[in-house]
Enzyme design. Structure first.
Site, short mmCIF file in Angstrom:
data_model
loop_
_atom_site.label_atom_id
_atom_site.label_comp_id
_atom_site.label_asym_id
_atom_site.label_seq_id
_atom_site.Cartn_x
_atom_site.Cartn_y
_atom_site.Cartn_z
N ASP A 108 0.80 -1.12 -0.09
CA ASP A 108 0.12 0.12 0.02
C ASP A 108 1.22 1.49 0.07
O ASP A 108 0.40 2.31 0.24
CB ASP A 108 -0.94 -0.07 1.22
CG ASP A 108 -0.27 0.03 2.60
OD1 ASP A 108 0.92 -0.27 2.55
OD2 ASP A 108 -0.76 0.48 3.56
N LYS A 159 5.10 1.81 15.80
CA LYS A 159 3.92 2.76 16.26
C LYS A 159 4.16 3.20 17.76
O LYS A 159 3.18 2.80 18.60
CB LYS A 159 2.63 2.34 15.95
CG LYS A 159 2.42 2.07 14.66
CD LYS A 159 0.90 1.69 14.00
CE LYS A 159 0.96 1.51 12.79
NZ LYS A 159 0.98 0.12 12.37
N ASP A 218 2.26 6.44 2.10
CA ASP A 218 1.31 5.34 2.51
C ASP A 218 0.06 5.75 2.20
O ASP A 218 -0.49 6.67 2.74
CB ASP A 218 1.75 5.02 3.99
CG ASP A 218 1.06 3.76 4.42
OD1 ASP A 218 -0.24 3.68 4.17
OD2 ASP A 218 1.55 2.97 5.45
N1 GDD Z 1 -0.45 -11.37 3.44
C1 GDD Z 1 -0.34 -10.59 4.24
N2 GDD Z 1 -0.97 -11.07 5.55
N3 GDD Z 1 -0.41 -9.07 4.12
C2 GDD Z 1 -0.76 -8.33 5.38
C3 GDD Z 1 -1.03 -8.96 6.22
C4 GDD Z 1 -1.31 -10.13 6.75
O1 GDD Z 1 -1.56 -10.87 7.91
N4 GDD Z 1 -1.12 -7.82 7.47
C5 GDD Z 1 -0.81 -6.71 6.77
N5 GDD Z 1 -0.58 -7.11 5.39
C6 GDD Z 1 0.02 -6.21 4.54
C7 GDD Z 1 -1.07 -5.10 4.01
O2 GDD Z 1 -1.96 -5.26 3.09
C8 GDD Z 1 -0.25 -3.76 3.93
O3 GDD Z 1 0.22 -4.04 2.24
C9 GDD Z 1 1.17 -4.33 4.47
O4 GDD Z 1 1.13 -5.59 4.80
C10 GDD Z 1 1.27 -3.25 5.50
O5 GDD Z 1 0.14 -3.36 6.47
P1 GDD Z 1 -0.57 -2.03 6.99
O6 GDD Z 1 -1.66 -2.30 7.88
O7 GDD Z 1 -0.80 -1.06 5.85
O8 GDD Z 1 0.50 -1.48 7.98
P2 GDD Z 1 0.86 0.14 8.43
O9 GDD Z 1 0.75 1.00 7.38
O10 GDD Z 1 -0.04 0.30 9.71
O11 GDD Z 1 2.23 -0.01 8.87
C11 GDD Z 1 3.15 -0.65 8.11
O12 GDD Z 1 3.69 0.31 7.14
C12 GDD Z 1 4.26 1.67 7.47
C13 GDD Z 1 4.75 2.42 6.17
O13 GDD Z 1 3.85 2.66 5.54
C14 GDD Z 1 4.37 -1.09 8.89
O14 GDD Z 1 5.47 -1.66 8.09
C15 GDD Z 1 5.28 0.33 9.47
O15 GDD Z 1 6.48 -0.17 10.19
C16 GDD Z 1 5.61 1.37 8.27
O16 GDD Z 1 6.17 2.25 8.84
MG MG Z 2 0.05 0.88 5.31
#
Ligand code: GDD
Ligand code: MG
Length: 330
Positions: A108, A159, A218
């Site tokens: 994403d 976070k 993001d």
């Molecule tokens: N296959 C799979 N299975 N994908 C997953 C799962 C899972 O269980 N959980 C999350 N994802 C995928 C989501 O679809 C997304 O593309 C990505 O992993 C990150 O998950 P998010 O839910 O978007 O996390 P975030 O935005 O809160 O935080 C993450 O991204 C930040 C930067 O954009 C973390 O990686 C943070 O450390 C980072 O700063």
């Molecule tokens: Mg994200």
């Protein structure tokens, strides 16, 4: 190189948009997000991607039935239940039998990150894994990374409470990983790379991070999703060639005209009572009045077209003045 793209999340913060559609299949200016992400990888020489799927895998499989996204082949690993970010990487790496260094991406995130530079940094530092970093003003919504000399990660906190971040450099969601990382991830339960694996690796001293300051976003919240679209519309991000919308510079004037999908109108252009088919390019300062332009017509700077009919693929040279003319397609 092979890239695992994590696209299995539920996209909760984007509901109701994600009620039936996974986040990465939502359109950014008409093109599904996954095509932006994979297209960027393809531009940087990635040859194949593996989608780590969970939530609504059929949305991807139905949209790309011929096994290719943005012109590169893809494979899938479908989790029976959400395994978390690390669990998903482990599962995908096993399903896809990855035995060499590979890339991992949060699906994403939209970025122009120089992937080659990240891989080079990883190799030079003999890292076990390398994270791309981005500087942000409010790090509390992200994974916060503190690095020491030479880019070694000393602390990774997912976070942290507001005001408690040890740095404003955050995990930008692109990683280079040696296969040994997979062995660190426990099997049989959901595991978060951000909450378990990376903090462990930081302690072991095998995790590195490279600062980057390219376009980065993001798209996980409605505000960010809107921003992603506007960034393309307003030229802060280059559009994909297949983008099915027209882009019009705010300093262009369009009156009583149809601008076809994929077309681009530069600054100080005037289009009046005219029809442009798809993928036309009108350069700065051109004037088009009472004319019809077929597909993929290129109009040079300062050109004037009046009462013209231009066939597909034509290039009209800069500075030309054409009145009541017909030009066949090239
Ligand atoms: N296959 C799979 N299975 N994908 C997953 C799962 C899972 O269980 N959980 C999350 N994802 C995928 C989501 O679809 C997304 O593309 C990505 O992993 C990150 O998950 P998010 O839910 O978007 O996390 P975030 O935005 O809160 O935080 C993450 O991204 C930040 C930067 O954009 C973390 O990686 C943070 O450390 C980072 O700063
Ligand atoms: Mg994200």
């Amino acid at each position: 190189m092979f890239a695992v793209v994590l696209v299995g999340g539920f996209g909760t913060r984007l509901r109701p948009l994600t009620e039936h559609t996974p986040k990465q299949m939502l359109p950014i200016c008409g093109v599904p997000m996954i095509e932006w992400v994979v297209g960027h990888l393809a531009e940087h020489g990635v040859q194949e991607v593996g989608l780590a799927l969970g939530y609504r895998p059929d949305a991807f499989l139905n949209a790309y039935p011929n096994g290719r996204i943005a012109d590169i082949p893809y494979r899938v690993a479908v989790e029976a239940e959400a395994l978390g970010t690390a669990g998903a990487i482990r599962f995908a790496a096993q399903e896809m039998q990855l035995e060499e260094t590979f890339l991992v991406l949060n699906g994403d995130v939209l970025t122009d990150l120089h992937i080659g530079a990240l891989v080079e940094f990883h190799d030079q530092h003999e890292a076990e894994a390398t994270i791309a970093l981005q500087a942000v003003s409010d790090p509390s919504r992200f994974g916060v990374v503190r690095t020491g000399d030479n880019g070694r990660v000393e602390e990774f906190i997912e976070k942290p409470p507001a005001g408690k971040s040890p740095s404003n450099h955050i995990n930008a969601g692109t990683y280079v990983m040696n296969p040994s990382v997979v062995d660190r991830i426990p099997e049989g339960r959901p595991v978060s790379i951000e909450r378990e694996t990376f903090p462990d690796m930081a302690e072991a001293g095998t995790l590195y991070a490279m600062q980057s300051d390219t376009y980065w976003l993001d798209t996980g919240t409605p505000g960010q999703f809107l921003e992603a679209n506007l960034d393309v519309l307003q030229g802060r991000r280059k559009n994909r060639p297949s983008m099915p919308l027209a882009t019009v510079h705010p300093a262009a004037q369009i009156e009583e005209s149809v601008i076809g999908t994929g077309s681009h109108i530069d600054a100080e252009v005037m289009v009046k009572r005219s029809v442009l088919f798809t993928d036309c390019h009108v350069s700065r300062g051109a004037t088009i009045v009472d004319s019809v332009l077929s597909d993929e017509v290129y109009v040079g700077e300062g050109t004037r077209l009046e009462g013209c009919v231009i066939g597909s693929g034509q290039r009209i040279e800069a500075g030309a003045t054409l009145i009541d003319q017909k030009r066949p397609g090239s």
